[in-house]
Design a protein around this motif. Structure first.
Motif, PDB file in Angstrom:
ATOM      1  N   UNK A  65      60.235 -11.884   7.764  1.00 51.64           N
ATOM      2  CA  UNK A  65      61.184 -12.957   7.493  1.00 51.64           C
ATOM      3  C   UNK A  65      61.462 -13.177   6.029  1.00 51.64           C
ATOM      4  N   UNK A  66      60.501 -12.859   5.165  1.00 48.53           N
ATOM      5  CA  UNK A  66      60.693 -13.030   3.723  1.00 48.53           C
ATOM      6  C   UNK A  66      61.112 -11.732   3.045  1.00 48.53           C
ATOM      7  N   UNK A  67      61.374 -10.682   3.834  1.00 47.93           N
ATOM      8  CA  UNK A  67      61.753  -9.361   3.314  1.00 47.93           C
ATOM      9  C   UNK A  67      60.677  -8.782   2.401  1.00 47.93           C
ATOM     10  N   UNK A  68      59.429  -9.121   2.665  1.00 48.26           N
ATOM     11  CA  UNK A  68      58.330  -8.574   1.861  1.00 48.26           C
ATOM     12  C   UNK A  68      57.440  -7.625   2.663  1.00 48.26           C
ATOM     13  N   UNK A  69      57.720  -7.437   3.950  1.00 48.08           N
ATOM     14  CA  UNK A  69      57.049  -6.382   4.710  1.00 48.08           C
ATOM     15  C   UNK A  69      57.557  -5.037   4.207  1.00 48.08           C
ATOM     16  N   UNK A  70      56.647  -4.065   4.072  1.00 48.92           N
ATOM     17  CA  UNK A  70      56.997  -2.778   3.463  1.00 48.92           C
ATOM     18  C   UNK A  70      57.426  -1.762   4.516  1.00 48.92           C
ATOM     19  N   UNK A  71      58.659  -1.231   4.355  1.00 50.65           N
ATOM     20  CA  UNK A  71      59.224  -0.267   5.293  1.00 50.65           C
ATOM     21  C   UNK A  71      59.510   1.075   4.624  1.00 50.65           C
ATOM     22  N   UNK A  72      59.503   2.129   5.430  1.00 52.51           N
ATOM     23  CA  UNK A  72      59.833   3.460   4.929  1.00 52.51           C
ATOM     24  C   UNK A  72      61.307   3.548   4.540  1.00 52.51           C
ATOM     25  N   UNK A  73      62.163   2.903   5.319  1.00 52.10           N
ATOM     26  CA  UNK A  73      63.592   2.867   5.045  1.00 52.10           C
ATOM     27  C   UNK A  73      63.989   1.442   4.679  1.00 52.10           C
ATOM     28  N   UNK A  74      65.092   1.281   3.948  1.00 48.39           N
ATOM     29  CA  UNK A  74      65.492  -0.055   3.499  1.00 48.39           C
ATOM     30  C   UNK A  74      65.793  -1.002   4.662  1.00 48.39           C
ATOM     31  N   UNK A  75      65.752  -2.286   4.358  1.00 47.34           N
ATOM     32  CA  UNK A  75      66.178  -3.299   5.319  1.00 47.34           C
ATOM     33  C   UNK A  75      67.652  -3.081   5.652  1.00 47.34           C
ATOM     34  N   UNK A  76      67.992  -3.278   6.894  1.00 45.19           N
ATOM     35  CA  UNK A  76      69.373  -3.094   7.324  1.00 45.19           C
ATOM     36  C   UNK A  76      70.305  -4.073   6.622  1.00 45.19           C
ATOM     37  N   UNK A  96      57.629  -4.741  -0.086  1.00 44.92           N
ATOM     38  CA  UNK A  96      56.697  -4.518  -1.185  1.00 44.92           C
ATOM     39  C   UNK A  96      55.258  -4.463  -0.703  1.00 44.92           C
ATOM     40  N   UNK A  97      54.398  -3.900  -1.548  1.00 43.34           N
ATOM     41  CA  UNK A  97      52.951  -3.940  -1.348  1.00 43.34           C
ATOM     42  C   UNK A  97      52.397  -5.098  -2.169  1.00 43.34           C
ATOM     43  N   UNK A 144      55.796   1.215   6.800  1.00 44.41           N
ATOM     44  CA  UNK A 144      55.204   1.903   5.655  1.00 44.41           C
ATOM     45  C   UNK A 144      53.809   1.372   5.362  1.00 44.41           C
ATOM     46  N   UNK A 145      53.645   0.069   5.475  1.00 46.17           N
ATOM     47  CA  UNK A 145      52.326  -0.531   5.265  1.00 46.17           C
ATOM     48  C   UNK A 145      51.340  -0.044   6.322  1.00 46.17           C
ATOM     49  N   UNK A 146      51.761  -0.013   7.573  1.00 45.92           N
ATOM     50  CA  UNK A 146      50.886   0.428   8.662  1.00 45.92           C
ATOM     51  C   UNK A 146      50.507   1.896   8.475  1.00 45.92           C
ATOM     52  N   UNK A 147      51.495   2.724   8.142  1.00 51.03           N
ATOM     53  CA  UNK A 147      51.221   4.151   7.921  1.00 51.03           C
ATOM     54  C   UNK A 147      50.224   4.346   6.777  1.00 51.03           C
ATOM     55  N   UNK A 165      48.141  -5.722   2.746  1.00 51.61           N
ATOM     56  CA  UNK A 165      48.849  -4.607   2.142  1.00 51.61           C
ATOM     57  C   UNK A 165      50.303  -4.967   1.860  1.00 51.61           C
ATOM     58  N   UNK A 166      50.924  -5.778   2.734  1.00 53.91           N
ATOM     59  CA  UNK A 166      52.308  -6.178   2.484  1.00 53.91           C
ATOM     60  C   UNK A 166      52.512  -7.626   2.879  1.00 53.91           C
ATOM     61  N   UNK A 167      53.789  -8.057   2.940  1.00 51.34           N
ATOM     62  CA  UNK A 167      54.099  -9.444   3.230  1.00 51.34           C
ATOM     63  C   UNK A 167      54.569  -9.648   4.658  1.00 51.34           C
ATOM     64  N   UNK A 168      55.774 -10.192   4.823  1.00 48.97           N
ATOM     65  CA  UNK A 168      56.269 -10.515   6.164  1.00 48.97           C
ATOM     66  C   UNK A 168      57.721 -10.081   6.319  1.00 48.97           C
TER      67      UNK A 168
END
Length: 559
Positions: free
Chosen positions: A313-324, A332-333, A362-365, A308-311
C-alpha cells in the motif's frame, strides 16, 4: 518427587507421563477437575479427528473421547458442563501480532475504518478533547485508500491538536502521519534531508506534509518518549483480553517494545493471561540469547524478527518489475541484502529461530536465496525458518518454500482488504500468486495463520472466512478474489492451531486437543466446517479456556 518440584510446574507431557505412572499403580482412573460433554470437538489430531467429550485435570487434557468413555473420570468434585453440541476447537494461535502496539491502540484513537478525510480529522479532534495537553496521540492505523487514496496532510488536524503531538500509523505500519507539533518536536522541516530507504513527503515548496515513509519514520519515532512500564502493563492486559474474547490463547509477538520483560512481571504476579512467543529485532539478535522466562508454557523467547522490504500500500514492497501504477518504482529494501545475510547467519549459528518480513516478489526471492545459503553454510538442523507475510510470490519461487522447509507465516485478512486495490498496483498477472495459500499448500508448505493485529482485526474467525471465501471487503468478489487460491475450512483451522504451534516449536504441548497437552480450547456458536463459508465471520466465540480455566465467556446465551 525426587527433585522437589510440585507437579504443576512440569510441562504437560511430563505431567501426563507422571500421571500415567501413578495410575498404573492404582486401579481407579484419576478424577477430572472439569469434563465438557455433548460437544462437537474438532481436535486437529490425525489419530482422533473428532470427539464428544473432553476431560481436564489441572491445566492439562486428561482424556478425550465419547461421553461414555469419559464417565470413569467423573469424581465428586468434577465440574460437568453440557455444551449442547457446540463446536470446540483447540485455542487459536495467532502467529503474527504487534502486542503492545495493539494494546496501546485500544487505548488510543481508532482510525482504521475512517471513511473520509473529514471523519479522519473529526476522530483525532474528538480524541484530543479527552486527553491532557502534551499527551501524544498515537497508533490510529488509518487507511487512505478508503477515501480514494489522498494522503493526510498536517493542515487537516493542526487546528485541533496544537497542544498534542500526533504520530499515527498507516495500517501497514510503513507510513506515519504527524502534525506540526510532532514535526517541530522532532526537528523535521524543509531543510531536513531524506534518509536512505525512506521518504519525507513534501509539498511543492519542499515543506513536509506530515507523512513519513519507511526509514524516515525513525526521524520522529526514535524521539518519542517510550511507553512507561505502567503503560505497557495496561496495554498488555488490554491486548490479552481482546485476544481471549476472540478465542486466541497464544500469540507470536513481533513487537520490539519490550513485551517479554513486562510479560514476565505479569507472570510473576499471576496476572499474565495469554501465552506469548516474544521476538527481538534481528539486528539485535544477541539480546535474544538471554532467556527471559523460567516458564516457557506462558512466555517463550529465542526468536528474532527482521525486515527486508516495506508494504504494498505504501509502494515500499520490493518487486522484480516496476509497480503498474508507478512505472519508475520497484519499491525498496529497508535493510541491505549483505546486512540481512550477516544477521541471519549469526543468529542461526547462535541457535535462534528466525522470521523475516518479506512482501514483494523480489524481497521474497532474495530472502529465499539467503535462507538457502545459510542452510548450506551452517549445516542441516531443525530451523523452521519463517517468512512473514509472503504476500506476492514469484511463480518460480513457490516450490522453494516446501523444498527448503520454510514456514509461510501469512495473514489471510490482508487478502480480502488488499484485494480491493492490489491489481491497480501490480497488474493482473502478478495477483495470480498473491496470497497464494493453495499454491503454497500444493508445494507442501506449512501455513501458519496470523492477523498482523492491530494492522488487521485479531479475530481468527475473520481470518478463516478470508482464507476460505476470499470475498473482498467491498463485496465485489463474491466467488473469491483469485478464487483458485481459496483453501478449505479445515486447512484454515489447522493453520490457526496445529501449524501455529509447530511454528514456535510447541507442537508437543499445544495446537491440538490430545491427552497430555495443554487444555487450551474454544467453544464456538456453530460448526464452521458445516455452515456456509460466507457465514463464518458471523460465528461467535462463546467461551475460551486457557489451561483448563474459563478466561472468557460471551454474555450472549444464544447465537
Amino acid at each position: 518427587m525426587k527433585n522437589g518440584l510440585p507437579l504443576k510446574v512440569l510441562p504437560p507431557y511430563l505431567f501426563f507421563l507422571a500421571l500415567l505412572s501413578l495410575i498404573s499403580c492404582q486401579e481407579a482412573a484419576p478424577k477430572a477437575d472439569l469434563i465438557l460433554t455433548n460437544a462437537n470437538i474438532w481436535t486437529g489430531s490425525e489419530s482422533q479427528p473428532s470427539a464428544q467429550a473432553i476431560a481436564v485435570l489441572a491445566d492439562t487434557i486428561l482424556a478425550i473421547g465419547s461421553n461414555s468413555e469419559l464417565e470413569k473420570y467423573k469424581g465428586h468434585t468434577t465440574e460437568i458442563i453440557n455444551v449442547g453440541n457446540r463446536f470446540i476447537t483447540p485455542g487459536f494461535i495467532d502467529s503474527h501480532v504487534h502486542l503492545l502496539m495493539g494494546g496501546n491502540s485500544l487505548l488510543n484513537v481508532e482510525l482504521r475504518d475512517a471513511q473520509t478525510p473529514e471523519e479522519f480529522t473529526r476522530r483525532i479532534a474528538d480524541f484530543a478533547e479527552t486527553i491532557d495537553p502534551g499527551t501524544w496521540i498515537m497508533e490510529g492505523n488509518w487507511d487512505h485508500t478508503l477515501w480514494g487514496g489522498e494522503l493526510p496532510k498536517k493542515e487537516w488536524i493542526d487546528p485541533y491538536t496544537q497542544n498534542n503531538p500526533v504520530a499515527v500509523y498507516r495500517l501497514d505500519g510503513h507510513m506515519v502521519f504527524a502534525n506540526s507539533a510532532a514535526l517541530d518536536f522532532a526537528g523535521i522541516d524543509k531543510d531536513t534531508p531524506d534518509v536512505p530507504n525512506g521518504e519525507i513527503v513534501r509539498d511543492d515548496k519542499g515543506i513536509p506534509t506530515g507523512i513519513l515513509k519507511s526509514n524516515a519514520m525513525g526521524l520522529l519515532l526514535d524521539k518519542i518518549p517510550p511507553l512507561t512500564k505502567t503503560q505497557k502493563k495496561k496495554a498488555l492486559k488490554e491486548a490479552s483480553h481482546y485476544f481471549l474474547s476472540h478465542g486466541v490463547t497464544s500469540v507470536h509477538d513481533v513487537d520490539s517494545l519490550g513485551t517479554a520483560e513486562v510479560a514476565q512481571e505479569l507472570l510473576d504476579s499471576g496476572e499474565l493471561s495469554l501465552r506469548i512467543y516474544s521476538a527481538k529485532p534481528l539486528n539485535r539478535w544477541k539480546e535474544a540469547q538471554r532467556k527471559i522466562s523460567s516458564d516457557e508454557l506462558w512466555l517463550k523467547t529465542g526468536i528474532v524478527k527482521g525486515f527486508i522490504d516495506g508494504s504494498l500500500g505504501s509502494h515500499t514492497a520490493s518487486f522484480m518489475e516496476p509497480y503498474t501504477d508507478k512505472p519508475a518504482d520497484n519499491g525498496l529494501f529497508i535493510n541491505s541484502e549483505a546486512n540481512l545475510y550477516q544477521w541471519i547467519s549469526e543468529a542461526d549459528k547462535a541457535g535462534l529461530h528466525i522470521q523475516v518480513h518479506a512482501i514483494g516478489d523480489n524481497a521474497i526471492h532474495t530472502l529465499l536465496e539467503i535462507y538457502e545459503r545459510i542452510v548450506k553454510e551452517n549445516g542441516k538442523k531443525e530451523r523452521r525458518l519463517r517468512i512473514e507475510h509472503a504476500q506476492h510470490i514469484s511463480k518460480q519461487d513457490l516450490h522453494r518454500f516446501g523444498e527448503l522447509d520454510i514456514i509461510a507465516s501469512v495473514q489471510p485478512y490482508h487478502a480480502i482488504d488488499d484485494g480491493i486495490w492490489a491489481e491497480t498496483l501490480i497488474g493482473p498477472e502478478r495477483v495470480k500468486t498473491t496470497y497464494a495459500f493453495q499454491s503454497l499448500l500444493d508445494a507442501k508448505t506449512i501455513l501458519a495463520f496470523g492477523s498482523d493485529w492491530p494492522v488487521a482485526p485479531g479475530n481468527p474467525l475473520t481470518g478463516i472466512y478470508a482464507a476460505v471465501t476470499r470475498n473482498t471487503l467491498d463485496g465485489k468478489n463474491p466467488n473469491g478474489w483469485v478464487p483458485e487460491q481459496k483453501i478449505s475450512t479445515e486447512e484454515a483451522l489447522r493453520a490457526y492451531t496445529k501449524n501455529g504451534a509447530y511454528a514456535s516449536f510447541d507442537e508437543t504441548v499445544k495446537g491440538t486437543l490430545e491427552p497430555g497437552k495443554l487444555a487450551d480450547f474454544v467453544i464456538l456458536s456453530e460448526d464452521i466446517q458445516k455452515i456456509d463459508p460466507k457465514k463464518i465471520r458471523e460465528v461467535k466465540v462463546m467461551a475460551t479456556y486457557l489451561g483448563g480455566k474459563l478466561v472468557y465467556e460471551n454474555d450472549q446465551k444464544e447465537n
